[in-house]
Design a protein around this motif. Structure first.
Motif, mmCIF file in Angstrom:
data_model
loop_
_atom_site.group_PDB
_atom_site.id
_atom_site.type_symbol
_atom_site.label_atom_id
_atom_site.label_comp_id
_atom_site.label_asym_id
_atom_site.label_seq_id
_atom_site.Cartn_x
_atom_site.Cartn_y
_atom_site.Cartn_z
ATOM 1 N N MET A 182 12.054 43.484 27.897
ATOM 2 C CA MET A 182 12.777 44.224 26.871
ATOM 3 C C MET A 182 13.507 45.387 27.535
ATOM 4 O O MET A 182 12.930 46.149 28.283
ATOM 5 N N LYS A 183 14.764 45.490 27.250
ATOM 6 C CA LYS A 183 15.579 46.572 27.797
ATOM 7 C C LYS A 183 15.287 47.856 27.021
ATOM 8 O O LYS A 183 15.354 47.882 25.803
ATOM 9 N N ILE A 184 14.942 48.911 27.745
ATOM 10 C CA ILE A 184 14.659 50.194 27.113
ATOM 11 C C ILE A 184 15.942 51.021 27.114
ATOM 12 O O ILE A 184 16.524 51.288 28.153
ATOM 13 N N ASN A 185 16.380 51.379 25.948
ATOM 14 C CA ASN A 185 17.507 52.292 25.824
ATOM 15 C C ASN A 185 17.116 53.417 24.885
ATOM 16 O O ASN A 185 16.025 53.433 24.335
ATOM 17 N N ILE A 186 18.006 54.364 24.728
ATOM 18 C CA ILE A 186 17.685 55.558 23.922
ATOM 19 C C ILE A 186 17.319 55.190 22.491
ATOM 20 O O ILE A 186 16.429 55.801 21.908
ATOM 21 N N LYS A 187 17.964 54.176 21.937
ATOM 22 C CA LYS A 187 17.656 53.759 20.565
ATOM 23 C C LYS A 187 16.213 53.259 20.482
ATOM 24 O O LYS A 187 15.486 53.600 19.554
ATOM 25 N N ASN A 188 15.798 52.446 21.474
ATOM 26 C CA ASN A 188 14.412 51.953 21.491
ATOM 27 C C ASN A 188 13.418 53.095 21.654
ATOM 28 O O ASN A 188 12.355 53.086 21.040
ATOM 29 N N ILE A 189 13.746 54.052 22.495
ATOM 30 C CA ILE A 189 12.870 55.204 22.705
ATOM 31 C C ILE A 189 12.684 55.975 21.406
ATOM 32 O O ILE A 189 11.569 56.358 21.047
#
Length: 143
Positions: free
Chosen positions: A1-8
């Motif tokens: 899973m790609k972690i980006n600011i939205k996921n954080i």
């Protein structure tokens, strides 16, 4: 899973929400005990409940939700200011709903529990508090 600011942000809000569930239980239990068993004014009981939740909230938010390693005393001060601001908004919502709507004279029967208008106003005020406090802590306290 790609972690980006939205996921954080989604993960932080989910953790914040779980901490909020604990805080809500602590807050509502304290409000209920103070108001029902100790006969303390409902608004004072409300304040006592939120202070109990505040202590729990700071610890869990600092260590688990926002994983901050900054100076605790500075963050505690910011956290307390945010609490006061958001609590003020919450209290205003509770007061306005209870004192200036039909809630003051209404009871809600859920079959297994009867909730007075003050209880419902407190629940609605808690939703307002939760959203406002998450935003404050994300952008001010633990940025």
């Amino acid at each position: 899973m790609k972690i980006n600011i939205k996921n954080i942000v989604v993960i932080q809000f989910a953790k914040y929400f779980l901490v909020g569930v604990m805080n809500t239980l602590i807050t509502f239990i304290l409000i209920f005990v103070c108001k029902t068993f100790l006969g303390i004014n409902e608004y004072v009981s409300n304040g006592i409940g939120y202070v109990g939740g505040l202590i729990n909230s700071f610890i869990w938010n600092k260590k688990w939700v926002f994983k901050s390693d900054k100076k605790a005393h500075i963050e505690a001060l910011k956290f307390a200011v945010g609490f006061l601001l958001c609590y003020g908004v919450q209290l205003l919502v509770v007061w306005a709903l209870y004192e200036h709507t039909f809630l003051k004279t209404y009871e809600f029967d859920f079959g297994f529990y009867t909730c007075g208008g003050y209880g419902l106003a407190t629940i609605l005020g808690n939703f307002v508090y939760t959203f406002a406090n998450f935003c404050y802590n994300r952008f001010v306290t633990f940025k």
